[in-house]
Structures are given as C-alpha cells and as structure tokens.
Design a protein around this motif. Structure first.
Motif: not given
Length: 128
Positions: A60-69
C-alpha cells in the motif's frame, strides 16, 4: 457506481471488499491516530482474512505515494493557479495538505491495495 458491490464503495467506506457488510478498521475515524492501522483480523460476516500474507499492506506504500502526488498536485493547482499565490506559498500549501490529509491517504491506500486482490462476491452467504 457507489452502491454495494462496487470497488468505490469499499474503497471510500473502508468496508470489507468481499461482502461490504462491515468496516475493516476497529475505529472508522482515520484521524484517531493511535488506532489508524488497527484492523479486524477477519470479517465477522464472510470470514475474509484481511492480512492475506505477512506484511501484505507494505504494498500500500506504492499506492500511498501515488495518492500523495495527486493531493500535492491538487494543492498546487488550487493555491497557485486558482488562488494566485506565489510559488513559495504554493509549496507550503502542498506540505500542509500532505500533513492534514496523511491519515486519510494512509487509509485510502490500504483500501485500494486490498481491493486490487479481493473482489466483491454477491453470493458470499452461500459459501460460508
């Protein structure tokens, strides 16, 4: 579109991705920071295990990175383009947005991640 059985329903409500009957989290409010990651082990309705394997939610960290962007770009566009603030204020607003929405981003990323692997099953009651 957001009704029971849609991925968006499970993602935005944090409900079980298989049956959509209960919240995956012990505390539905992501802003109670002491319990932000606390989840039920299984769904009390359909018995779906949420942690499919050890360290499952590291993805989910990868998804979190995209959401943060996405949140950062939205904050920049709103502050710089629409409100007309200079670049310094626009970048400060990005930082403020990320801090303010961090709990929400963390929960949404977990919800999106688990919904990639577990799908809604309208006949879940018959399989118990």
């Amino acid at each position: 579109m957001f009704g029971k059985g849609s991925k968006l329903n499970s993602i935005f409500t944090g409900s079980c991705p298989k049956c959509h009957e209960e919240s995956m989290y012990l505390d539905k409010n992501p802003y109670h920071l002491s319990s932000i990651f606390k989840m039920h082990e299984t769904c009390s309705h359909c018995q779906t295990r949420y942690k499919i394997e050890p360290s499952f939610f590291f993805g989910a960290m990868y998804v979190s990175y995209g959401l943060g962007i996405a949140f950062s770009v939205a904050a920049f566009i709103i502050s710089h383009v629409f409100l007309g603030y200079n670049l310094k204020i626009a970048f400060i607003s990005i930082g403020g947005t990320l801090v303010l929405f961090m709990p929400l981003i963390m929960r949404l990323s977990r919800n999106i991640w688990i919904n990639i692997f577990i799908h809604y099953d309208k006949d879940w009651k018959e399989k118990i």
